[in-house]
Design a protein around this motif. Structure first.
Motif, PDB file in Angstrom:
ATOM      1  N   GLU A 133       1.568 -10.243  -4.384  1.00  0.00           N
ATOM      2  CA  GLU A 133       1.402 -11.699  -4.680  1.00  0.00           C
ATOM      3  C   GLU A 133       0.315 -12.157  -5.435  1.00  0.00           C
ATOM      4  OE1 GLU A 133       3.895 -14.298  -4.413  1.00  0.00           O
ATOM      5  OE2 GLU A 133       4.926 -12.294  -4.370  1.00  0.00           O
ATOM      6  N   CYS A 134      -0.912 -11.446  -5.182  1.00  0.00           N
ATOM      7  CA  CYS A 134      -2.267 -11.937  -5.734  1.00  0.00           C
ATOM      8  C   CYS A 134      -2.038 -11.418  -7.047  1.00  0.00           C
ATOM      9  CB  CYS A 134      -3.284 -11.167  -4.931  1.00  0.00           C
ATOM     10  SG  CYS A 134      -3.983 -12.162  -3.360  1.00  0.00           S
ATOM     11  N   LYS A 135      -1.757 -10.269  -7.263  1.00  0.00           N
ATOM     12  CA  LYS A 135      -1.574  -9.847  -8.826  1.00  0.00           C
ATOM     13  C   LYS A 135      -0.414 -10.678  -9.663  1.00  0.00           C
ATOM     14  CE  LYS A 135      -2.633  -4.868  -8.133  1.00  0.00           C
ATOM     15  NZ  LYS A 135      -3.404  -4.992  -9.199  1.00  0.00           N
ATOM     16  N   ARG A 136       0.738 -10.858  -8.956  1.00  0.00           N
ATOM     17  CA  ARG A 136       1.629 -11.609  -9.626  1.00  0.00           C
ATOM     18  C   ARG A 136       1.442 -13.029 -10.033  1.00  0.00           C
ATOM     19  NH1 ARG A 136       5.892 -15.217  -8.828  1.00  0.00           N
ATOM     20  NH2 ARG A 136       5.287 -15.421  -6.602  1.00  0.00           N
ATOM     21  N   ARG A 137       0.511 -13.563  -8.987  1.00  0.00           N
ATOM     22  CA  ARG A 137       0.200 -15.162  -9.307  1.00  0.00           C
ATOM     23  C   ARG A 137      -1.006 -15.287 -10.234  1.00  0.00           C
ATOM     24  NH1 ARG A 137       1.534 -18.464  -3.697  1.00  0.00           N
ATOM     25  NH2 ARG A 137       3.378 -17.456  -3.207  1.00  0.00           N
ATOM     26  N   TRP A 138      -1.883 -14.239 -10.037  1.00  0.00           N
ATOM     27  CA  TRP A 138      -3.181 -14.802 -10.706  1.00  0.00           C
ATOM     28  C   TRP A 138      -3.805 -13.294 -11.266  1.00  0.00           C
ATOM     29  CZ3 TRP A 138      -3.646 -16.099  -4.729  1.00  0.00           C
ATOM     30  CH2 TRP A 138      -3.253 -17.261  -4.862  1.00  0.00           C
ATOM     31  N   GLY A 139      -2.986 -12.029 -11.169  1.00  0.00           N
ATOM     32  CA  GLY A 139      -3.678 -11.028 -11.780  1.00  0.00           C
ATOM     33  C   GLY A 139      -5.029 -10.815 -11.094  1.00  0.00           C
ATOM     34  N   LEU A 140      -5.089 -10.817  -9.948  1.00  0.00           N
ATOM     35  CA  LEU A 140      -6.390 -10.449  -9.194  1.00  0.00           C
ATOM     36  C   LEU A 140      -6.421  -8.944  -9.062  1.00  0.00           C
ATOM     37  CD1 LEU A 140      -7.068 -13.106  -6.416  1.00  0.00           C
ATOM     38  CD2 LEU A 140      -8.069 -12.906  -8.914  1.00  0.00           C
ATOM     39  N   HIS A 141      -7.778  -8.336  -9.052  1.00  0.00           N
ATOM     40  CA  HIS A 141      -8.034  -7.220  -8.654  1.00  0.00           C
ATOM     41  C   HIS A 141      -7.949  -6.688  -7.205  1.00  0.00           C
ATOM     42  CE1 HIS A 141     -11.057  -3.776  -7.659  1.00  0.00           C
ATOM     43  NE2 HIS A 141     -10.501  -3.491  -8.664  1.00  0.00           N
ATOM     44  N   THR A 142      -7.330  -5.692  -6.754  1.00  0.00           N
ATOM     45  CA  THR A 142      -7.382  -5.691  -5.370  1.00  0.00           C
ATOM     46  C   THR A 142      -8.066  -4.417  -4.947  1.00  0.00           C
ATOM     47  OG1 THR A 142      -5.210  -4.294  -5.783  1.00  0.00           O
ATOM     48  CG2 THR A 142      -4.910  -6.681  -5.182  1.00  0.00           C
ATOM     49  N   ALA A 143      -8.734  -4.489  -3.625  1.00  0.00           N
ATOM     50  CA  ALA A 143      -9.465  -3.323  -3.182  1.00  0.00           C
ATOM     51  C   ALA A 143      -9.175  -3.379  -1.694  1.00  0.00           C
ATOM     52  CB  ALA A 143     -11.044  -3.636  -3.222  1.00  0.00           C
ATOM     53  N   LEU A 144      -8.921  -2.219  -1.134  1.00  0.00           N
ATOM     54  CA  LEU A 144      -8.706  -1.616   0.191  1.00  0.00           C
ATOM     55  C   LEU A 144      -9.969  -1.148   0.776  1.00  0.00           C
ATOM     56  CD1 LEU A 144      -6.263  -1.674   2.457  1.00  0.00           C
ATOM     57  CD2 LEU A 144      -5.972   0.721   1.594  1.00  0.00           C
ATOM     58  N   ASP A 145     -10.354  -1.619   1.822  1.00  0.00           N
ATOM     59  CA  ASP A 145     -11.390  -1.105   2.571  1.00  0.00           C
ATOM     60  C   ASP A 145     -11.132  -0.369   3.793  1.00  0.00           C
ATOM     61  OD1 ASP A 145     -13.965  -0.356   3.673  1.00  0.00           O
ATOM     62  OD2 ASP A 145     -14.787  -2.149   4.050  1.00  0.00           O
ATOM     63  N   SER A 146     -10.974   0.899   3.878  1.00  0.00           N
ATOM     64  CA  SER A 146     -10.349   1.625   4.716  1.00  0.00           C
ATOM     65  C   SER A 146     -11.131   2.896   5.644  1.00  0.00           C
ATOM     66  CB  SER A 146      -9.165   2.214   4.376  1.00  0.00           C
ATOM     67  OG  SER A 146      -8.237   3.092   5.147  1.00  0.00           O
ATOM     68  N   SER A 147     -10.902   3.128   6.641  1.00  0.00           N
ATOM     69  CA  SER A 147     -11.671   4.332   7.250  1.00  0.00           C
ATOM     70  C   SER A 147     -10.767   5.546   6.841  1.00  0.00           C
ATOM     71  CB  SER A 147     -11.584   4.355   8.782  1.00  0.00           C
ATOM     72  OG  SER A 147     -10.062   4.516   9.278  1.00  0.00           O
ATOM     73  N   GLY A 148      -9.728   5.353   6.172  1.00  0.00           N
ATOM     74  CA  GLY A 148      -8.986   6.663   5.753  1.00  0.00           C
ATOM     75  C   GLY A 148      -8.080   7.490   6.882  1.00  0.00           C
ATOM     76  N   PHE A 149      -8.316   6.801   8.125  1.00  0.00           N
ATOM     77  CA  PHE A 149      -7.509   7.409   9.104  1.00  0.00           C
ATOM     78  C   PHE A 149      -5.956   6.800   9.245  1.00  0.00           C
ATOM     79  CE2 PHE A 149      -6.135   7.878  13.548  1.00  0.00           C
ATOM     80  CZ  PHE A 149      -6.679   9.426  13.899  1.00  0.00           C
ATOM     81  N   CYS A 150      -5.267   7.450   8.246  1.00  0.00           N
ATOM     82  CA  CYS A 150      -4.050   6.948   7.935  1.00  0.00           C
ATOM     83  C   CYS A 150      -3.161   7.998   7.321  1.00  0.00           C
ATOM     84  CB  CYS A 150      -4.193   5.868   6.781  1.00  0.00           C
ATOM     85  SG  CYS A 150      -2.642   5.147   6.222  1.00  0.00           S
ATOM     86  N   ASP A 151      -1.735   7.938   7.625  1.00  0.00           N
ATOM     87  CA  ASP A 151      -1.011   8.753   6.883  1.00  0.00           C
ATOM     88  C   ASP A 151      -0.503   8.155   5.686  1.00  0.00           C
ATOM     89  OD1 ASP A 151       1.444  10.281   6.122  1.00  0.00           O
ATOM     90  OD2 ASP A 151       2.636   9.681   7.790  1.00  0.00           O
ATOM     91  N   PRO A 152      -0.780   8.642   4.750  1.00  0.00           N
ATOM     92  CA  PRO A 152      -0.452   8.216   3.112  1.00  0.00           C
ATOM     93  C   PRO A 152       0.951   8.033   3.075  1.00  0.00           C
ATOM     94  CG  PRO A 152      -1.895  10.466   3.364  1.00  0.00           C
ATOM     95  CD  PRO A 152      -1.430  10.291   4.476  1.00  0.00           C
ATOM     96  N   GLY A 153       1.751   8.612   3.470  1.00  0.00           N
ATOM     97  CA  GLY A 153       3.079   8.423   3.460  1.00  0.00           C
ATOM     98  C   GLY A 153       3.598   6.914   3.884  1.00  0.00           C
ATOM     99  N   ARG A 154       3.015   6.602   4.827  1.00  0.00           N
ATOM    100  CA  ARG A 154       2.974   5.280   5.423  1.00  0.00           C
ATOM    101  C   ARG A 154       2.432   4.196   4.711  1.00  0.00           C
ATOM    102  NH1 ARG A 154       5.243   4.825  10.591  1.00  0.00           N
ATOM    103  NH2 ARG A 154       5.581   7.208  11.811  1.00  0.00           N
TER     104      ARG A 154
END
Length: 257
Positions: free
Chosen positions: A92-113
């Protein structure tokens, strides 16, 4: 769709390029001994919000984000635990305003999910806390294999990465581990920057407020010369890897989770 959040910051300047709206999500699988947001750990904390409610908080400041080359950063806690909510917010941030999006993560995550979320993410701020598996588990409560798989997946899909490493005297400053960090980062072809973040004690009061013993009591903040030595060890690792164009090593005075 609702997400559980901890807090918001409308004028973030250290969590990605430009001026940013920073959303702190609730919930984390790690228990880092140096965490300055332990109040974000529990999924039962914080408050529930809809995507539209967050967008309404962002809208008054959109012009500042756009003019500064900024955007929105979602952090935590661990935002990938609520990947569908963050993915919808990013879209929605991209669609409405074209905003750059950043994800701050530990990386303890399944990429598939997190596939849908990563598709809507322009930049990942990835925390690499400790290269030795055993010491990583003592420091965070989890081993690092899943985090390294996530990092390699980001490179595989060509996702830009900023690596973050918190320098803690006697804990994350072992020369061997820092050289391994330099090697590992050089093997990740999509890393644009490595931020070497000096440890600080500004979050200790939160541990005290929660009635928790602070595990790093007595550990000092690193001196500038210690930061420079650490930077040199990381550069040694990059030389050993033979890829000096992978990332530029920076030092800064703040750290995230």
């Amino acid at each position: 769709m609702k997400g559980r959040i901890h807090s918001m910051d409308t004028f973030g300047t250290v969590d990605g390029p430009g001026i940013r709206f920073v959303l702190f999500m609730q919930g984390c699988a790690l228990r880092c001994q140096f965490c300055h947001n332990p109040d974000t750990w529990s999924m039962a904390g914080g408050s529930e919000v809809t995507v539209e409610e967050v967008l309404a908080e962002i809208e008054p400041y959109v012009a500042y984000y756009q003019r500064s080359g900024g955007g929105i950063t979602v952090t935590g806690g661990e935002p990938t635990l609520q990947a569908p909510f963050v993915a919808r917010l990013f879209r929605e941030c991209k669609r409405r305003w074209g905003l750059h999006t950043a994800l701050d993560s530990s990386g303890f995550c399944d990429p598939g999910r997190a596939a849908e979320l990563l598709d809507a993410t322009d930049l990942v701020l990835l925390d690499l806390k400790q290269m030795d598996a055993g010491r990583h588990k003592r420091l965070t409560g989890q081993r690092h294999e899943r985090i390294h798989r996530f990092a390699r997946h980001l490179t595989k899909i060509g996702k830009p990465i900023w690596i973050r490493h918190v320098l803690i005297p006697g804990v994350t400053d072992e020369p061997k581990d820092l050289r391994l960090l330099g090697q590992f980062v050089s093997e990740l072809g999509s890393v644009e920057k490595l931020e070497l973040l000096p440890y600080h004690r500004m979050g200790v009061f939160k541990w005290q407020a929660l009635g928790l013993d602070y595990p790093l009591e007595g550990v000092p903040e690193p001196e500038p010369e210690e930061v420079e030595r650490a930077r040199a060890h990381i550069e040694e690792g990059r030389h050993l890897a033979g890829n000096l164009n992978a990332a530029e090593v920076w030092a800064t005075g703040t750290f995230g989770k």
